[in-house]
Scaffold this active site. Structure first.
Site, short mmCIF file in Angstrom:
data_model
loop_
_atom_site.label_atom_id
_atom_site.label_comp_id
_atom_site.label_asym_id
_atom_site.label_seq_id
_atom_site.Cartn_x
_atom_site.Cartn_y
_atom_site.Cartn_z
CG ASN A 9 -1.75 1.21 1.38
OD1 ASN A 9 -1.79 2.05 0.49
ND2 ASN A 9 -2.43 1.33 2.51
CE LYS A 11 -0.12 3.01 4.88
NZ LYS A 11 0.00 3.09 6.32
CG HIS A 96 -5.67 1.75 5.34
ND1 HIS A 96 -5.23 2.64 6.30
CD2 HIS A 96 -4.64 0.89 5.13
CE1 HIS A 96 -3.99 2.33 6.64
NE2 HIS A 96 -3.60 1.28 5.96
CD GLU A 98 -2.85 5.23 6.97
OE1 GLU A 98 -2.85 5.29 5.73
OE2 GLU A 98 -1.93 4.69 7.62
CD GLU A 168 -3.17 -2.51 7.25
OE1 GLU A 168 -2.12 -2.79 6.67
OE2 GLU A 168 -3.78 -1.45 7.08
N GLY A 174 2.87 2.29 10.84
CA GLY A 174 3.81 3.39 10.69
C GLY A 174 4.51 3.78 11.97
CB SER A 214 5.67 -1.74 11.97
OG SER A 214 5.24 -0.42 12.22
P1 13P Z 1 3.26 0.36 7.69
O1 13P Z 1 3.81 -0.90 7.08
O2 13P Z 1 3.96 1.60 7.19
O3 13P Z 1 3.17 0.28 9.17
O4 13P Z 1 1.75 0.51 7.15
C1 13P Z 1 0.91 -0.58 7.21
C2 13P Z 1 -0.32 -0.25 6.46
O5 13P Z 1 -1.10 0.58 6.89
C3 13P Z 1 -0.56 -0.92 5.18
O6 13P Z 1 -1.83 -0.67 4.71
#
Ligand code: 13P
Length: 251
Positions: A9, A11, A96, A98, A168, A174, A214
């Protein structure tokens, strides 16, 4: 046997030149990954077309990061499932954290979006996961069970063939703080039970459940060794082709 998948992803990262460069590198290096592992990348909408072209001839599949909750019309700034399909995507990520956190994505909206995506012929990577407060309050099983049921219990066993779930935990995204293999496994097993309760053991057994948060080359092996973890949804580490491929080689 259920499919193993590693999905990146991207983002809101990569300008067009950066996306091109990353796509070319991922496509090239994807030849190292056994055919039993599905590879997916999800660039920003504006780069889907170009990345799709750069992936041609490789086995890396294209995904969007979201889709609209309407089919077409006066919805300024939105991108429909049909548009996503027509540009060459096989998948879209939905729900997601976010999007849930910053853009008001609700389970109700996700039911609509999932339906539209499936109708357009897209596979759906549906994200679920608890935040830190919920985990600290010991509510993680309830939250994840609730999110999974609220969306997927509106669909059929047949639909489940085109759905992948990504667990997740928000506190791990992150932050560099990964869930331990045990913490992830117990939630994955719980999600699989939730699927089995409604759709039966065979459907649950076939369901691919990814871990995200992560995930990186140094911890992917331990996570992917768990019986209910079928791969990863990778954020930061998917922006480096070498790391992404290294993760895909961790089964
Ligand atoms: P990270 O791997 O940067 O923690 O993000 C995970 C994520 O949100 C994938 O959709």
């Amino acid at each position: 046997m259920r499919k193993k998948i590693v999905a990146g992803n991207w983002k809101m990262n990569t300008t067009l030149p950066e996306a091109k460069e990353l796509a070319i590198a991922v496509a090239e290096k994807s030849a190292q990954v056994p055919a039993s592992v599905g590879l997916i990348v999800a660039p920003p909408f504006v780069n889907l077309n170009c990345v799709g072209h750069k992936l041609e001839g490789s086995r890396v599949e294209l995904s969007a990061q979201n889709c609209a909750d309407h089919t077409s019309g006066a919805y300024t700034g939105e991108v429909s499932a049909d548009m996503i399909k027509a540009v060459g995507c096989k998948w879209t990520i939905l729900g997601h954290s976010e999007r849930r956190q910053y853009y008001g994505e609700t389970d109700e909206k996700l039911v609509v979006k999932t339906r539209l995506a499936l109708e357009a012929g897209l596979g759906v990577i549906l994200c679920v996961g608890e935040n830190l407060d919920e985990r600290e309050a010991g509510k993680h099983f309830d939250v994840v069970t609730g999110q999974t049921k609220a969306v997927l219990y509106n669909f059929t066993a047949e639909d489940m063939k085109n759905i992948v779930i990504a667990y997740e935990p928000v506190w791990a995204i992150g932050t560099g703080k990964t869930a331990t293999a045990e913490q992830a496994e117990e939630i994955h097993a719980c999600i699989r039970r939730v699927i089995a309760d409604k759709f039966g053991a065979a459907v649950a057994d076939d369901m691919t459940i990814l871990y995200g948060g992560s995930c990186k080359p140094s911890n992917a092996k331990e996570l992917f060794a768990q019986p209910d973890i079928d791969g990863g949804l990778i954020g930061g580490a998917a922006l480096k082709a070498d790391d992404f491929i290294q993760i895909a080689l961790s089964f």
